[in-house]
Write a protein that holds these residues in place. Structure first.
Motif, PDB file in Angstrom:
ATOM      1  N   SER A 131       0.831  -1.204   0.000  1.00 47.47           N
ATOM      2  CA  SER A 131       0.000   0.000   0.000  1.00 47.47           C
ATOM      3  C   SER A 131       0.861   1.247   0.000  1.00 47.47           C
ATOM      4  N   GLU A 152      -1.904  -3.012  -4.065  1.00 46.24           N
ATOM      5  CA  GLU A 152      -3.301  -2.595  -3.865  1.00 46.24           C
ATOM      6  C   GLU A 152      -4.238  -3.708  -3.414  1.00 46.24           C
ATOM      7  N   ASP A 266     -12.502   1.868   8.492  1.00 41.78           N
ATOM      8  CA  ASP A 266     -12.011   3.026   7.740  1.00 41.78           C
ATOM      9  C   ASP A 266     -10.499   3.167   7.780  1.00 41.78           C
ATOM     10  N   SER A 269      -5.946  -0.174   4.774  1.00 45.46           N
ATOM     11  CA  SER A 269      -5.092   0.532   3.809  1.00 45.46           C
ATOM     12  C   SER A 269      -5.785   0.746   2.474  1.00 45.46           C
ATOM     13  N   ASN A 270      -6.646  -0.182   2.074  1.00 51.92           N
ATOM     14  CA  ASN A 270      -7.349  -0.014   0.795  1.00 51.92           C
ATOM     15  C   ASN A 270      -8.846   0.257   0.974  1.00 51.92           C
ATOM     16  N   ALA A 271      -9.195   0.909   2.089  1.00 49.24           N
ATOM     17  CA  ALA A 271     -10.595   1.290   2.313  1.00 49.24           C
ATOM     18  C   ALA A 271     -11.097   2.206   1.203  1.00 49.24           C
ATOM     19  N   ASP A 272     -10.224   3.075   0.699  1.00 48.09           N
ATOM     20  CA  ASP A 272     -10.636   3.985  -0.380  1.00 48.09           C
ATOM     21  C   ASP A 272     -11.030   3.215  -1.636  1.00 48.09           C
ATOM     22  N   TYR A 273     -10.361   2.094  -1.884  1.00 51.63           N
ATOM     23  CA  TYR A 273     -10.703   1.283  -3.061  1.00 51.63           C
ATOM     24  C   TYR A 273     -12.129   0.750  -2.927  1.00 51.63           C
ATOM     25  N   ARG A 275     -14.536   2.077  -1.084  1.00 54.08           N
ATOM     26  CA  ARG A 275     -15.451   3.222  -1.148  1.00 54.08           C
ATOM     27  C   ARG A 275     -15.634   3.714  -2.595  1.00 54.08           C
ATOM     28  N   GLU A 276     -14.537   3.905  -3.287  1.00 56.23           N
ATOM     29  CA  GLU A 276     -14.591   4.493  -4.633  1.00 56.23           C
ATOM     30  C   GLU A 276     -15.249   3.579  -5.657  1.00 56.23           C
ATOM     31  N   VAL A 282     -17.731   1.304   4.325  1.00 51.53           N
ATOM     32  CA  VAL A 282     -16.519   1.635   5.082  1.00 51.53           C
ATOM     33  C   VAL A 282     -16.982   2.290   6.371  1.00 51.53           C
TER      34      VAL A 282
END
Length: 333
Positions: A131, A152, A266, A269-273, A275-276, A282
């Motif tokens: 990450s 990732e 939240d 490390s790949n929480a944004d992945y 979410r997006e 999350v």
């Protein structure tokens, strides 16, 4: 020029470390990579002469100018791994350090070994890290390699014909709950189904214990529906150790490989992945996880399932390993 990958043997067939390396090797072979088998063993009594002969045997098929992906760690010792890297360097290979785990961060009692790991990583031409957070941490610790690639997500290659997940207000946890006290002491309204072996001295009255499954059986069961839960060793986010915020969860890829929507903390490390790409929820607490599942509509779930099918396709076909394989070789050029 040939490309080689080290590959771990000798651990339990249930070992996630072994499974991750073996799956990576399976994918790399599709791209023409050669396997360099590394056996996990007790080398504490091994003489320097015996070790030297063993390492020479591993390196024997590697030629001048070849590329070697070293899947780290081998779990033998950092000194053992470093000795092997020096052998590769002696035949002037290009080295790609593919970091799966960083034991000095994973196990705080081993932090004194961090300088040794950084020294080993700095022998390489390219470093693959789980990450961006891990990249930043290793640079703080002294990593000087300039060519760094972000993994990732883990891949989970399979060709199974799975179910399409159906809308069910339940959470699923794949892993030994003995390591997660808050799992055994489940306090939420949403039922929690746990895939793990039963241990005689544990109280499983607050969860639904499903038993252990192999990869194929687990993916088939997961694909029936619900939400896959990813959570750390601590119930509260603020109590979680740094490592879970730096590495990437194999459990997350297992759920996504089955096409299952997920619930993740939240700090992952790949929480944004997640979410997006609309792959689930999350959240900042297990209470919020419970509330999100209970308030989720069938329409919302259907959209998450549709989104998860794309991630499932990529993960089951080895996209993330193939991408870092290509990116690393291009970086060497």
């Amino acid at each position: 020029m040939r490309v080689h990958f080290t590959n771990l043997f000798g651990q339990s067939p249930r070992s996630v470390a072994l499974i991750a390396q073996n799956d990576t090797m399976k994918i790399a072979k599709e791209l023409g990579a050669n396997e360099l088998a590394i056996y996990f063993y007790d080398n504490s009594q091994e003489s320097s002469g015996e070790l030297n002969s063993r390492l020479d045997g591993i390196v024997a098929g590697v030629s001048y100018g070849d590329i070697v992906f070293f899947q780290s760690p081998s779990w033998n010792s950092v000194a053992w791994d470093t000795s092997l890297l020096h052998k590769f360097r002696a035949v002037q290979t290009k080295l790609v350090m593919f970091i799966h785990d960083v034991p000095p961060i994973m196990f705080p009692s081993n932090y004194y070994l961090m300088p040794n790991y950084i020294e080993m990583y700095n022998l390489c031409d390219v470093v693959v890290v789980p990450s961006e957070q891990m990249r930043d941490r290793l640079i703080e610790e002294g990593l000087t390699v300039k060519k760094i690639i972000i993994q990732e997500l883990w891949d989970l290659p399979h060709s199974l014909d799975l179910h399409k997940p159906s809308f069910q207000k339940k959470l699923i946890f794949a892993g030994n709950p003995a390591r997660f006290p808050h799992i055994l002491n489940w306090q939420q309204d949403t039922p929690l189904h746990v895939y793990a072996d039963k241990e005689e001295d544990k109280d499983y009255s607050k969860i639904q214990l499903e038993g252990w499954r192999n990869k194929q059986e687990l993916l088939f069961d997961l694909s029936k529906g619900g939400f896959g839960l990813v959570w750390g060793n601590s119930e509260k986010s603020e109590d979680e150790l740094d490592y879970y915020k730096l590495n990437i969860s194999y459990k997350l890829s297992t759920y996504l490989a089955a096409g299952l929507p997920v619930v993740v903390p939240d700090y992952l490390s790949n929480a944004d992945y997640v979410r997006e790409h609309g792959l689930g929820f999350v959240v900042s607490s297990l209470e919020e996880a419970d509330r999100c599942v209970q308030e989720c509509t069938e329409e919302q779930y259907a959209q998450m399932v549709a989104n998860a099918q794309y991630a499932a396709y990529l993960i089951s076909n080895g996209y993330f390993i193939k991408k870092l394989f290509i990116d690393a070789i291009m970086a060497l050029g």
